[in-house]
Scaffold this motif. Structure first.
Motif, short mmCIF file in Angstrom:
data_model
loop_
_atom_site.label_atom_id
_atom_site.label_comp_id
_atom_site.label_asym_id
_atom_site.label_seq_id
_atom_site.Cartn_x
_atom_site.Cartn_y
_atom_site.Cartn_z
N LEU A 131 -57.63 49.28 147.03
CA LEU A 131 -57.35 47.91 146.61
C LEU A 131 -58.42 47.30 145.71
O LEU A 131 -58.08 46.70 144.68
N PRO A 132 -59.71 47.40 146.02
CA PRO A 132 -60.71 46.77 145.13
C PRO A 132 -60.66 47.34 143.71
O PRO A 132 -60.72 46.57 142.74
N ALA A 133 -60.53 48.65 143.59
CA ALA A 133 -60.48 49.26 142.26
C ALA A 133 -59.21 48.86 141.52
O ALA A 133 -59.23 48.63 140.30
N PHE A 134 -58.11 48.77 142.23
CA PHE A 134 -56.85 48.35 141.61
C PHE A 134 -56.97 46.94 141.05
O PHE A 134 -56.53 46.65 139.92
N ARG A 135 -57.56 46.05 141.80
CA ARG A 135 -57.71 44.67 141.35
C ARG A 135 -58.64 44.57 140.14
O ARG A 135 -58.39 43.81 139.21
N GLN A 136 -59.71 45.36 140.16
CA GLN A 136 -60.60 45.39 139.00
C GLN A 136 -59.87 45.92 137.77
O GLN A 136 -60.05 45.41 136.66
N LEU A 137 -59.06 46.95 137.97
CA LEU A 137 -58.30 47.53 136.88
C LEU A 137 -57.36 46.49 136.27
O LEU A 137 -57.29 46.34 135.04
N ALA A 138 -56.64 45.76 137.11
CA ALA A 138 -55.71 44.74 136.63
C ALA A 138 -56.43 43.64 135.85
O ALA A 138 -55.94 43.19 134.79
N ARG A 139 -57.59 43.22 136.35
CA ARG A 139 -58.35 42.18 135.65
C ARG A 139 -58.83 42.67 134.28
O ARG A 139 -58.78 41.93 133.29
N ALA A 140 -59.30 43.90 134.24
CA ALA A 140 -59.79 44.46 132.98
C ALA A 140 -58.66 44.58 131.96
O ALA A 140 -58.83 44.27 130.78
N MET A 141 -57.50 45.01 132.40
CA MET A 141 -56.35 45.11 131.50
C MET A 141 -55.95 43.74 130.98
O MET A 141 -55.60 43.58 129.80
N ALA A 142 -56.01 42.74 131.84
CA ALA A 142 -55.60 41.39 131.46
C ALA A 142 -56.45 40.86 130.31
O ALA A 142 -55.94 40.12 129.44
N THR A 143 -57.72 41.22 130.27
CA THR A 143 -58.59 40.76 129.18
C THR A 143 -58.17 41.35 127.85
O THR A 143 -58.56 40.84 126.79
N GLU A 144 -57.39 42.43 127.88
CA GLU A 144 -56.90 43.07 126.66
C GLU A 144 -55.43 42.73 126.39
O GLU A 144 -54.79 43.35 125.54
N GLY A 145 -54.90 41.78 127.13
CA GLY A 145 -53.53 41.36 126.92
C GLY A 145 -52.49 42.26 127.56
O GLY A 145 -51.31 42.18 127.23
N ILE A 146 -52.91 43.11 128.50
CA ILE A 146 -52.00 44.00 129.22
C ILE A 146 -51.74 43.43 130.61
O ILE A 146 -52.68 43.16 131.36
N GLU A 147 -50.48 43.25 130.94
CA GLU A 147 -50.11 42.71 132.25
C GLU A 147 -49.66 43.87 133.15
O GLU A 147 -48.53 44.34 133.06
N LEU A 148 -50.54 44.32 133.98
CA LEU A 148 -50.28 45.48 134.83
C LEU A 148 -49.19 45.18 135.85
O LEU A 148 -49.30 44.23 136.63
N ARG A 149 -48.14 45.99 135.83
CA ARG A 149 -47.08 45.89 136.82
C ARG A 149 -46.85 47.26 137.45
O ARG A 149 -46.97 48.29 136.78
N VAL A 150 -46.51 47.24 138.71
CA VAL A 150 -46.33 48.47 139.48
C VAL A 150 -44.84 48.74 139.69
O VAL A 150 -44.09 47.86 140.12
#
Length: 228
Positions: free
Chosen positions: A33-52
């Motif tokens: 979970l912590p790594a997943f949340r970090q991944l989603a936040r990092a993608m968001a800064t590049e305009g990517i909206e992570l969806r599962v």
């Protein structure tokens, strides 16, 4: 063998006690979970909206998918995305046709809670129906930006693509990411004997054929991954 049952349950999708919600539809291993949340936040800064699309998947769910593929109730695709007439195949050929894209129950990496099938919701309309096909992630596809980002940054957050390229087993899956620190431990712990034990005690479609060919399937489709 009895002493192995708790471990086997975790590895084969029979034990969900370590899984936690990431949204209203999906579960992941609590250590991911912590790594997943970090991944989603990092993608968001590049305009990517992570969806599962898919995360943890239990044995019974995988067994239902498997049965539907075996019985021709869900489409089976070949490497060119053409539908295979599964009724014309039997034995090992039938199993291999299905396992190109669908894991054997008890042997799916999604059982571990370390795997995610993902897409970029910002790249498509809200009513877009995700297909999870390679063309969507290729140069002309809507998720090519996500593909490029993963190539460059996934490892920074502990993730890799176990099916990045086709190696003679599972087809390339550019949407499938894995949390390497935990998945590598589970990959090492997982064994042919553990899988055989599970499949001897839990009925699945084509069970006898699967058990007959299990050593071949294990080597070609289960341990045959792209290393991180």
């Amino acid at each position: 063998m009895t002493s192995l049952i708790p471990e086997v349950g975790l590895l084969t999708g029979l034990d969900s006690s370590q899984m936690r919600e990431i949204d209203h539809c999906h579960l992941l291993h609590q250590q991911v979970l912590p790594a997943f949340r970090q991944l989603a936040r990092a993608m968001a800064t590049e305009g990517i909206e992570l969806r599962v699309v898919s995360a943890w998947r239990g044995f019974e769910r995988q067994a239902k998918i498997w049965r539907a593929k075996c019985e021709g109730l869900r489409p089976v695709y070949d490497s060119t995305q053409q539908i295979v007439d599964i009724s014309t195949l039997q034995g090992l050929a039938k199993l291999e046709a299905i396992m190109l894209y669908s894991a054997l129950p008890g042997a799916s990496r999604h059982h571990w809670g370390t795997e995610l099938d993902i897409y970029d919701a910002a790249a498509v309309p809200a009513d877009y129906e995700i297909q999870l096909q390679p063309a969507e992630y290729a140069a002309d596809g809507p998720f090519h930006k996500l593909t490029l980002w993963l190539d460059k940054h996934a490892a920074d957050y502990g993730f890799f693509l176990p099916y990045k390229v086709y190696q003679g087993g599972v087809a390339a899956e550019p949407w499938h990411i894995s949390y390497q620190p935990l998945a590598s431990q589970y990959q090492t712990a997982f064994s042919l004997s553990a899988l055989q034990y599970t499949l001897q005690h839990h009925a699945i479609a084509e069970q006898q054929s699967v058990l007959q060919h299990l050593p071949t399937l294990f080597q070609r489709y289960i341990t045959n991954i792209c290393e991180a």
